[in-house]
Design a protein around this motif. Sequence first.
Motif, PDB file in Angstrom:
ATOM      1  N   HIS A  40     -34.368  -3.869 -24.971  1.00 58.52           N
ATOM      2  CA  HIS A  40     -35.672  -3.382 -23.883  1.00 58.52           C
ATOM      3  C   HIS A  40     -34.954  -2.658 -23.280  1.00 58.52           C
ATOM      4  CE1 HIS A  40     -39.102  -5.949 -25.357  1.00 58.52           C
ATOM      5  NE2 HIS A  40     -38.553  -7.013 -25.436  1.00 58.52           N
ATOM      6  N   ASP A  41     -35.927  -0.995 -22.143  1.00 60.92           N
ATOM      7  CA  ASP A  41     -35.083  -0.677 -21.246  1.00 60.92           C
ATOM      8  C   ASP A  41     -35.980  -1.667 -20.020  1.00 60.92           C
ATOM      9  OD1 ASP A  41     -34.357   1.636 -23.166  1.00 60.92           O
ATOM     10  OD2 ASP A  41     -36.052   2.420 -23.166  1.00 60.92           O
ATOM     11  N   SER A  42     -35.681  -1.149 -18.924  1.00 67.18           N
ATOM     12  CA  SER A  42     -35.683  -1.585 -17.798  1.00 67.18           C
ATOM     13  C   SER A  42     -36.165  -1.131 -16.780  1.00 67.18           C
ATOM     14  CB  SER A  42     -34.579  -2.513 -17.160  1.00 67.18           C
ATOM     15  OG  SER A  42     -33.872  -1.774 -17.021  1.00 67.18           O
ATOM     16  N   VAL A  43     -36.293  -1.503 -15.077  1.00 68.39           N
ATOM     17  CA  VAL A  43     -37.193  -1.089 -14.042  1.00 68.39           C
ATOM     18  C   VAL A  43     -36.077  -1.868 -12.824  1.00 68.39           C
ATOM     19  CG1 VAL A  43     -39.109  -0.026 -14.811  1.00 68.39           C
ATOM     20  CG2 VAL A  43     -38.845  -1.946 -13.696  1.00 68.39           C
ATOM     21  N   VAL A 129     -39.100  -4.088 -19.408  1.00 72.15           N
ATOM     22  CA  VAL A 129     -40.298  -2.934 -20.442  1.00 72.15           C
ATOM     23  C   VAL A 129     -40.597  -3.258 -21.645  1.00 72.15           C
ATOM     24  CG1 VAL A 129     -40.792  -0.410 -20.669  1.00 72.15           C
ATOM     25  CG2 VAL A 129     -39.522  -0.798 -18.766  1.00 72.15           C
ATOM     26  N   SER A 135     -47.642   1.320 -17.213  1.00 74.89           N
ATOM     27  CA  SER A 135     -47.190   1.743 -16.916  1.00 74.89           C
ATOM     28  C   SER A 135     -45.690   1.532 -15.920  1.00 74.89           C
ATOM     29  CB  SER A 135     -47.499   3.330 -15.608  1.00 74.89           C
ATOM     30  OG  SER A 135     -47.863   2.053 -14.712  1.00 74.89           O
ATOM     31  N   LEU A 136     -44.380   2.515 -15.777  1.00 76.33           N
ATOM     32  CA  LEU A 136     -42.899   2.007 -15.298  1.00 76.33           C
ATOM     33  C   LEU A 136     -43.819   1.536 -13.849  1.00 76.33           C
ATOM     34  CD1 LEU A 136     -40.677   4.420 -16.625  1.00 76.33           C
ATOM     35  CD2 LEU A 136     -41.384   2.123 -17.475  1.00 76.33           C
ATOM     36  N   ILE A 139     -45.029  -1.905 -13.950  1.00 72.52           N
ATOM     37  CA  ILE A 139     -43.769  -2.876 -14.332  1.00 72.52           C
ATOM     38  C   ILE A 139     -43.060  -3.493 -13.247  1.00 72.52           C
ATOM     39  CG2 ILE A 139     -41.978  -3.579 -15.811  1.00 72.52           C
ATOM     40  CD1 ILE A 139     -43.547  -1.976 -17.810  1.00 72.52           C
ATOM     41  N   GLN A 174     -32.682   2.437 -17.766  1.00 71.22           N
ATOM     42  CA  GLN A 174     -33.460   2.016 -16.339  1.00 71.22           C
ATOM     43  C   GLN A 174     -33.985   2.850 -15.085  1.00 71.22           C
ATOM     44  OE1 GLN A 174     -31.057  -0.774 -13.100  1.00 71.22           O
ATOM     45  NE2 GLN A 174     -32.218  -1.824 -14.486  1.00 71.22           N
TER      46      GLN A 174
END
Length: 246
Positions: A40-43, A129, A135-136, A139, A174
Amino acid sequence: MEEINNIEVVPCTESDYLKPFRVHYNQNGTKKSWDFMRTHDSVSVLIFNTSSHCFVLVKQFRPAVYMCEWERNKTQPPQSAEKTEEGAAEAAAPAPESQEGQSASEGESSSQWPPASAGVTYELCAGLVDKPNLSLEEIARQEVLEECGYDVPASKLKRITSYRSGVGVTGAKQTMFYAEVSDDNCVSAGGGEPREGELIEVVKVPLHEAMTFAYDERIPKTMGVIFSFIWFHNNMSPKYKISTNV
């Protein structure tokens, strides 16, 4: 947090977070292949408390970091009995108190496991994510609330930038945000979501110690911490006319 025992290393045949693949391709007429992980992508969020002039980080045990330390320690020559008796703790870390049931694929002795502190890192508040309906910013807001206990409107999150991490293995993206909070925004102690297996300690780094903290190699931390502290120094310190002690 640092009471780790009953360690067992087993093959990973199925995961909700990592999926290994091998891609074959031609590059400039040369046939190549590459192994990679789909994840997964991340924040992540740099949190600055304007009431106490400190950054809010999270501290947690990372099994991947721990196992890397274990692998690194395996390659080091064994310490002599004389050196051990002298109490050279830095050269030979003691084993955790309870090691029953531990095993490793290489058959290493349980006494060679590093202390749990070898897997603890300081990080920005962050999360995967994995909620397509959010939305980012939303999250990131949830992560700030769950991990650090601050209730911040998504509209108050400032996007810093996005970048690729683990480009040789995952290539995941990210997105980093900046959030200003005050003591009035603190609605809980944070600590993460126990149902998701999170065990997080909230850590505050005073502003005047930030850059010393960032460059101290004895403190295990992510690149996000270092980059975000530098970003704050270059972009926010002049605004507030405050020193980050650089």
